[in-house]
Design a protein around this motif. Structure first.
Motif, PDB file in Angstrom:
ATOM      1  N   LEU A 109       0.838  -1.196   0.000  1.00  0.00           N
ATOM      2  CA  LEU A 109       0.000   0.000   0.000  1.00  0.00           C
ATOM      3  C   LEU A 109       0.873   1.246   0.000  1.00  0.00           C
ATOM      4  O   LEU A 109       1.809   1.362   0.794  1.00  0.00           O
ATOM      5  CB  LEU A 109      -0.895   0.012   1.253  1.00  0.00           C
ATOM      6  N   GLY A 110       0.555   2.161  -0.886  1.00  0.00           N
ATOM      7  CA  GLY A 110       1.291   3.428  -0.967  1.00  0.00           C
ATOM      8  C   GLY A 110       0.938   4.346   0.189  1.00  0.00           C
ATOM      9  O   GLY A 110       0.157   3.993   1.078  1.00  0.00           O
ATOM     10  N   ARG A 111       1.492   5.543   0.141  1.00  0.00           N
ATOM     11  CA  ARG A 111       1.288   6.474   1.252  1.00  0.00           C
ATOM     12  C   ARG A 111      -0.188   6.687   1.570  1.00  0.00           C
ATOM     13  O   ARG A 111      -0.594   6.727   2.727  1.00  0.00           O
ATOM     14  CB  ARG A 111       1.946   7.824   0.919  1.00  0.00           C
ATOM     15  N   ASP A 112      -1.012   6.811   0.522  1.00  0.00           N
ATOM     16  CA  ASP A 112      -2.431   7.087   0.732  1.00  0.00           C
ATOM     17  C   ASP A 112      -3.264   5.808   0.771  1.00  0.00           C
ATOM     18  O   ASP A 112      -4.490   5.872   0.768  1.00  0.00           O
ATOM     19  CB  ASP A 112      -2.946   8.023  -0.371  1.00  0.00           C
ATOM     20  N   GLY A 113      -2.610   4.661   0.792  1.00  0.00           N
ATOM     21  CA  GLY A 113      -3.345   3.408   0.882  1.00  0.00           C
ATOM     22  C   GLY A 113      -3.574   2.717  -0.452  1.00  0.00           C
ATOM     23  O   GLY A 113      -4.114   1.607  -0.498  1.00  0.00           O
ATOM     24  N   GLN A 114      -3.177   3.364  -1.545  1.00  0.00           N
ATOM     25  CA  GLN A 114      -3.379   2.764  -2.872  1.00  0.00           C
ATOM     26  C   GLN A 114      -2.572   1.471  -2.999  1.00  0.00           C
ATOM     27  O   GLN A 114      -1.401   1.415  -2.601  1.00  0.00           O
ATOM     28  CB  GLN A 114      -2.921   3.767  -3.936  1.00  0.00           C
ATOM     29  N   VAL A 115      -3.202   0.430  -3.577  1.00  0.00           N
ATOM     30  CA  VAL A 115      -2.520  -0.846  -3.775  1.00  0.00           C
ATOM     31  C   VAL A 115      -1.552  -0.718  -4.954  1.00  0.00           C
ATOM     32  O   VAL A 115      -1.966  -0.431  -6.069  1.00  0.00           O
ATOM     33  CB  VAL A 115      -3.537  -1.972  -4.072  1.00  0.00           C
ATOM     34  N   TYR A 116      -0.256  -0.906  -4.705  1.00  0.00           N
ATOM     35  CA  TYR A 116       0.703  -0.812  -5.814  1.00  0.00           C
ATOM     36  C   TYR A 116       1.198  -2.178  -6.264  1.00  0.00           C
ATOM     37  O   TYR A 116       1.970  -2.289  -7.214  1.00  0.00           O
ATOM     38  CB  TYR A 116       1.879   0.112  -5.453  1.00  0.00           C
ATOM     39  N   ASP A 117       0.784  -3.233  -5.581  1.00  0.00           N
ATOM     40  CA  ASP A 117       1.105  -4.598  -6.013  1.00  0.00           C
ATOM     41  C   ASP A 117       0.104  -5.496  -5.310  1.00  0.00           C
ATOM     42  O   ASP A 117      -0.247  -5.243  -4.158  1.00  0.00           O
ATOM     43  CB  ASP A 117       2.544  -4.981  -5.628  1.00  0.00           C
ATOM     44  N   ASP A 118      -0.366  -6.537  -5.999  1.00  0.00           N
ATOM     45  CA  ASP A 118      -1.403  -7.370  -5.371  1.00  0.00           C
ATOM     46  C   ASP A 118      -0.867  -8.703  -4.853  1.00  0.00           C
ATOM     47  O   ASP A 118      -1.647  -9.599  -4.528  1.00  0.00           O
ATOM     48  CB  ASP A 118      -2.591  -7.579  -6.323  1.00  0.00           C
ATOM     49  N   LEU A 119       0.439  -8.839  -4.753  1.00  0.00           N
ATOM     50  CA  LEU A 119       1.007 -10.054  -4.170  1.00  0.00           C
ATOM     51  C   LEU A 119       0.586 -10.150  -2.703  1.00  0.00           C
ATOM     52  O   LEU A 119       0.402  -9.129  -2.034  1.00  0.00           O
ATOM     53  CB  LEU A 119       2.532 -10.040  -4.276  1.00  0.00           C
ATOM     54  N   LYS A 120       0.446 -11.399  -2.248  1.00  0.00           N
ATOM     55  CA  LYS A 120       0.049 -11.596  -0.848  1.00  0.00           C
ATOM     56  C   LYS A 120       1.151 -12.320  -0.098  1.00  0.00           C
ATOM     57  O   LYS A 120       1.410 -13.498  -0.339  1.00  0.00           O
ATOM     58  CB  LYS A 120      -1.286 -12.361  -0.801  1.00  0.00           C
ATOM     59  N   TYR A 121       1.797 -11.588   0.780  1.00  0.00           N
ATOM     60  CA  TYR A 121       2.921 -12.104   1.551  1.00  0.00           C
ATOM     61  C   TYR A 121       2.391 -12.882   2.754  1.00  0.00           C
ATOM     62  O   TYR A 121       1.613 -12.335   3.545  1.00  0.00           O
ATOM     63  CB  TYR A 121       3.835 -10.953   1.968  1.00  0.00           C
ATOM     64  N   VAL A 122       2.824 -14.128   2.879  1.00  0.00           N
ATOM     65  CA  VAL A 122       2.237 -15.019   3.884  1.00  0.00           C
ATOM     66  C   VAL A 122       2.517 -14.547   5.307  1.00  0.00           C
ATOM     67  O   VAL A 122       1.630 -14.589   6.165  1.00  0.00           O
ATOM     68  CB  VAL A 122       2.699 -16.470   3.644  1.00  0.00           C
ATOM     69  N   TRP A 123       3.748 -14.039   5.561  1.00  0.00           N
ATOM     70  CA  TRP A 123       4.008 -13.476   6.899  1.00  0.00           C
ATOM     71  C   TRP A 123       2.922 -12.467   7.252  1.00  0.00           C
ATOM     72  O   TRP A 123       2.402 -12.449   8.362  1.00  0.00           O
ATOM     73  CB  TRP A 123       5.321 -12.692   6.940  1.00  0.00           C
ATOM     74  N   LEU A 124       2.631 -11.604   6.272  1.00  0.00           N
ATOM     75  CA  LEU A 124       1.756 -10.462   6.554  1.00  0.00           C
ATOM     76  C   LEU A 124       0.286 -10.851   6.571  1.00  0.00           C
ATOM     77  O   LEU A 124      -0.515 -10.230   7.276  1.00  0.00           O
ATOM     78  CB  LEU A 124       2.013  -9.348   5.534  1.00  0.00           C
ATOM     79  N   GLN A 125      -0.077 -11.897   5.815  1.00  0.00           N
ATOM     80  CA  GLN A 125      -1.446 -12.422   5.914  1.00  0.00           C
ATOM     81  C   GLN A 125      -1.675 -12.960   7.327  1.00  0.00           C
ATOM     82  O   GLN A 125      -2.661 -12.632   7.983  1.00  0.00           O
ATOM     83  CB  GLN A 125      -1.666 -13.554   4.888  1.00  0.00           C
ATOM     84  N   GLY A 126      -0.717 -13.788   7.786  1.00  0.00           N
ATOM     85  CA  GLY A 126      -0.840 -14.382   9.114  1.00  0.00           C
ATOM     86  C   GLY A 126      -0.851 -13.323  10.205  1.00  0.00           C
ATOM     87  O   GLY A 126      -1.641 -13.382  11.157  1.00  0.00           O
ATOM     88  N   ARG A 127       0.023 -12.343  10.054  1.00  0.00           N
ATOM     89  CA  ARG A 127       0.100 -11.296  11.074  1.00  0.00           C
ATOM     90  C   ARG A 127      -1.180 -10.469  11.156  1.00  0.00           C
ATOM     91  O   ARG A 127      -1.602 -10.066  12.241  1.00  0.00           O
ATOM     92  CB  ARG A 127       1.273 -10.361  10.754  1.00  0.00           C
ATOM     93  N   PHE A 193       3.968 -17.429  11.548  1.00  0.00           N
ATOM     94  CA  PHE A 193       2.869 -16.460  11.513  1.00  0.00           C
ATOM     95  C   PHE A 193       1.543 -17.144  11.172  1.00  0.00           C
ATOM     96  O   PHE A 193       0.476 -16.723  11.631  1.00  0.00           O
ATOM     97  CB  PHE A 193       3.206 -15.301  10.567  1.00  0.00           C
ATOM     98  N   TYR A 194       1.627 -18.215  10.405  1.00  0.00           N
ATOM     99  CA  TYR A 194       0.455 -19.049  10.124  1.00  0.00           C
ATOM    100  C   TYR A 194      -0.083 -19.613  11.437  1.00  0.00           C
ATOM    101  O   TYR A 194      -1.293 -19.570  11.706  1.00  0.00           O
ATOM    102  CB  TYR A 194       0.906 -20.164   9.171  1.00  0.00           C
ATOM    103  N   THR A 195       0.808 -20.118  12.274  1.00  0.00           N
ATOM    104  CA  THR A 195       0.410 -20.714  13.558  1.00  0.00           C
ATOM    105  C   THR A 195      -0.220 -19.671  14.476  1.00  0.00           C
ATOM    106  O   THR A 195      -1.263 -19.919  15.104  1.00  0.00           O
ATOM    107  CB  THR A 195       1.648 -21.342  14.233  1.00  0.00           C
ATOM    108  N   MET A 196       0.405 -18.492  14.548  1.00  0.00           N
ATOM    109  CA  MET A 196      -0.165 -17.422  15.376  1.00  0.00           C
ATOM    110  C   MET A 196      -1.573 -17.077  14.925  1.00  0.00           C
ATOM    111  O   MET A 196      -2.488 -16.900  15.743  1.00  0.00           O
ATOM    112  CB  MET A 196       0.695 -16.153  15.274  1.00  0.00           C
ATOM    113  N   ALA A 197      -1.749 -16.992  13.586  1.00  0.00           N
ATOM    114  CA  ALA A 197      -3.062 -16.638  13.038  1.00  0.00           C
ATOM    115  C   ALA A 197      -4.095 -17.690  13.418  1.00  0.00           C
ATOM    116  O   ALA A 197      -5.203 -17.362  13.876  1.00  0.00           O
ATOM    117  CB  ALA A 197      -2.967 -16.509  11.510  1.00  0.00           C
ATOM    118  N   MET A 198      -3.734 -18.965  13.241  1.00  0.00           N
ATOM    119  CA  MET A 198      -4.705 -20.035  13.477  1.00  0.00           C
ATOM    120  C   MET A 198      -5.093 -20.117  14.958  1.00  0.00           C
ATOM    121  O   MET A 198      -6.265 -20.287  15.301  1.00  0.00           O
ATOM    122  CB  MET A 198      -4.132 -21.382  13.010  1.00  0.00           C
TER     123      MET A 198
END
Lengths: 489, 489
Positions: A109-127, A193-198
């Motif tokens: 997400l850019g400064r104003d929240g705009q999505v600049y890439d749609d990849l999904k990082y697993v660390w960050l999904q879990g977090r 991070f997967y474990t923490m999420a679950m």
């Protein structure tokens, strides 16, 4: 003026400052959570990145239960997807969960929240799943369906896509928007991070599927770390020293504390693991107690060269509050004092930039120039971790020196990292404190360190005020929400 | 004043400036080479890093032909070397080469040349061997035994240790001081620099072993790139787009030019490969000719997200002079003009920092903030490559606009990167041009970009002066040394 009056006035003044910080922190938490709610939810149902080369956000791809086909993206026929897309999980499509209209989170997400890439990082999904659940569980004002539904959708996304080749437990590091693996790291962190999420999802929903996943993944992680790392895929090379990164026992200790919360049986079973983690982390105090080194040999000796001299003050501080929690739980005052000395004060005093303020990202224990280009930059997360560590240290000891450092770090952090215009914090400053990257999220920055810091600080400040204040002083404020019980929803 | 006189005076002035730069560049080359000769040679015979944790430089380990054992390091018995050390190659121990007393190069050098780590990075070993041989071959004043012997010792070190599991050709990325592999990259670059080193060693020594190695490794590299990359060990993941980094065809084109030099038969055989590389590099010009993108799809289309928008102005400029050489060799004036336009002027104009000067390290083609922390830093090598590219462009076209850019880049570079106190150049500046890392060498900076730039610029400036000057003007200067023939020593 009597001595009693002066003491009373000093206490009053301290309470004022703490209360002001509590209000500031709570307001900031609201703003930060709003940023992620507004910008990070993938509202489409699993649309692959548009093969036209754009972000593909404008085109939707919907699962048709009638034809059992994905439909809706005009360019889909042209995509060269190497594997067919999975249909959605039954509970997402057909059950009560069908109301969940997003899957996973955008974090670039850019400064104003705009999505600049749609990849999904697993660390960050879990977090983010973990963070939403934790907020939902511990703060009355965040017990809102939009957080819970987003967390569940993120959890379902992880359940379906994170593991690269199930039933093997190894998780990807980054997935495409629709869940295809892009990169796999040969470490344990995606899985942590997967474990923490679950586990946290189980605590708010009571759904045993989540807890089973958490426990199975935890077993796999412990086996990789303590028994056989071969499943991680790292080649064993004759010149690579058998070394331990502090991140590994540190992350494991955090998981032990996560899984053992309010579960005496589990806490008992994992006590040995917690002790092992703590001992391993403590081995990173080297050079007669004068330095915390990020990497040591398997038997706790300093390694040669840059690897051995490498220091990461933010990691030391984060390990510090994990260890502090561990020492407090065990009522070990001696360990508590040692941790404050070695993992809080030492990295703070050697890692704080005397010229410009802020914590260096990396240092060399001999004071040589690190080889990492970003060594002198100021990153958001070491500062978040330092705020937690020093406020926790003060809460437990009442030592005013620790409170002064909390204020010093918090002032720098709010002044430099916070973005008053668009919300959330900048993540990366130059040494002199100017913003180097304007992004609010990226491959390593998501909805985690900032809200975790703010939530924990709000809770600690509340508790401090409750303890310090005359009953009347807090009576006009709402008390902190108690933790919800597992399955309370 | 007559028009003729003015033209003559302008020419005279231009020659003065060129001559001043030639002298400045030649002096700087001498200083830079002296730095590496003084500090980077491993004078011990394969001593492993001292297990005591120090750099181990003070203890020597000598091969005893009598006992067939390594001896001399008092701590060796305590080392946990997972594989036994190899004995030295027979030619090092017993033949005329026994006079070579060093093996490989240290490249982790502090500001004053002090070794701060004794790891040996294979890219940098190969590059330094190549550089020493090239200097030895092309400059009378560098035709000195110390360069040749060091190059040969470095070459023998590579021959013996670079390949991780011979006869498989895959090379390590970094080795311990005594040659044990520490890390392996899943790319072709260690192997490319190995090939450059071997081919150049053959050119100065005439030893067919080196040329055989170069040719065999080149076959392997081409096979990885054009036929089957599985030997590189990269997993094929369903979400990873089939993409091409410009670095790959660029590096291959450089190798084609290296191997084909003064070898008409080989140049003929590899012409098809050169054409293929050039076409692949040219595919990275995207967006209607308005941007050079570092990564494109296999069929030359823009990729989505950050990966697709990623730009590396230094790489574009380096590819520019590789392509320029290619176009010149083929007498293709149209391609030459296209290359100057797209790979020199375009990345220079979009990559030059209008505020502080210098070339950005990374950019995003949409002008968004890159996610790499170091994106706005100024690195030495893009500036070295720009100097070569613009001086080559001017030498070939006589376009004064290209010469002006050469002066602009060279002034910035000499002012900011050069260290007048200890020699060599700093590698890493902050955006504002201040030194961020004081090291002179590290995992990616060795004896290569700076001396290659200076040597090529000296040669081009000499040639320009020879062409421009009245015969008398250069008569007091020594002409550049012509290339030596293979096996000339």
């Amino acid at each position: 003026m009597s001595r009693g009056l002066r003491v009373w006035q000093d206490m009053e003044k301290e309470q004022e400052t703490l209360r002001a910080w509590k209000d500031r922190v709570a307001r900031e938490l609201d703003r930060v959570v709003a940023f992620w709610l507004d910008h990070s939810h993938d509202q489409e149902q699993g649309c692959a990145p548009c093969p036209s080369g754009g972000l593909g956000l404008g085109s939707s791809l919907l699962w048709s239960p009638r034809t059992s086909l994905w439909a809706g993206c005009h360019l889909w026929g042209a995509a060269s997807a190497p594997i067919p897309l999975h249909p959605p999980t039954p509970d997402l499509a057909n059950s009560a969960n069908a109301s969940v209209s997003h899957r996973g989170f955008f974090t670039c997400l850019g400064r104003d929240g705009q999505v600049y890439d749609d990849l999904k990082y697993v660390w960050l999904q879990g977090r983010q799943v973990w963070m939403y659940c934790r907020l939902y569980r511990q703060f009355e004002r965040f017990r809102r369906p939009e957080l819970l539904n987003a967390a569940k959708a993120g959890g379902e996304f992880l359940l379906r896509y994170a593991q690269v080749a199930p039933p093997a437990k190894k998780c990807a590091f980054v997935l495409t928007r629709d869940g295809r693996p892009v990169k796999v790291q040969r470490t344990i962190f995606s899985e942590c991070f997967y474990t923490m999420a679950m586990n946290e999802l189980w605590r708010v929903t009571g759904d045993a599927r989540y807890q089973n996943e958490a426990m199975e993944m935890m077993d796999q992680i412990v086996s990789w770390v303590r028994e056989d790392p071969s499943g991680l895929g790292r080649p064993q090379l004759p010149g690579a020293p058998a070394s331990e990164s502090m991140a590994v026992p540190m992350m494991l200790l955090n998981l032990v504390e996560q899984l053992g919360e309010a579960d005496e049986e589990l806490a008992g079973i994992s006590a040995e693991l917690g002790d092992w983690c703590a001992q391993r982390i403590l081995q990173h105090v080297q050079r007669g107690g004068q330095a915390v080194l990020e990497n040591v040999s398997e038997d706790g000796e300093e390694l040669s060269g840059c690897l051995g001299r490498h220091q990461n003050p933010g990691h030391a501080l984060e390990a510090g509050w994990f260890l502090l929690r561990y020492a407090i739980q065990r009522g070990d005052a001696k360990l508590r004092a040692h941790v404050i000395d070695k993992f809080l004060l030492l990295p703070f005093h050697s890692g704080w930039d005397p010229e410009h303020g802020g914590l260096f990202y990396f240092q060399d224990a001999d004071g040589l120039c690190p080889t990492q280009l970003e060594w002198a930059m100021k990153l958001w997360w070491p500062h978040s971790e330092a705020m937690i560590a020093f406020l926790m240290g003060y809460s437990e000891t009442g030592d005013p020196a620790l409170l002064r450092i909390f204020y010093q770090v918090a002032e720098y952090t709010f002044h430099r990292f916070r973005d008053p215009e668009y919300g959330e914090w900048f993540g990366y400053l130059n040494r002199d404190g100017k913003v180097a990257l304007t992004i609010k999220g990226g491959p390593f920055k998501g909805c985690f360190h900032v809200p975790r810091c703010l939530a924990m600080c709000e809770e600690m400040l509340n508790n401090l005020l409750s303890r310090l204040a005359p009953a009347s002083a807090l009576s006009t404020r709402s008390p902190p929400a108690g933790p919800a019980r597992p399955g309370a929803e």
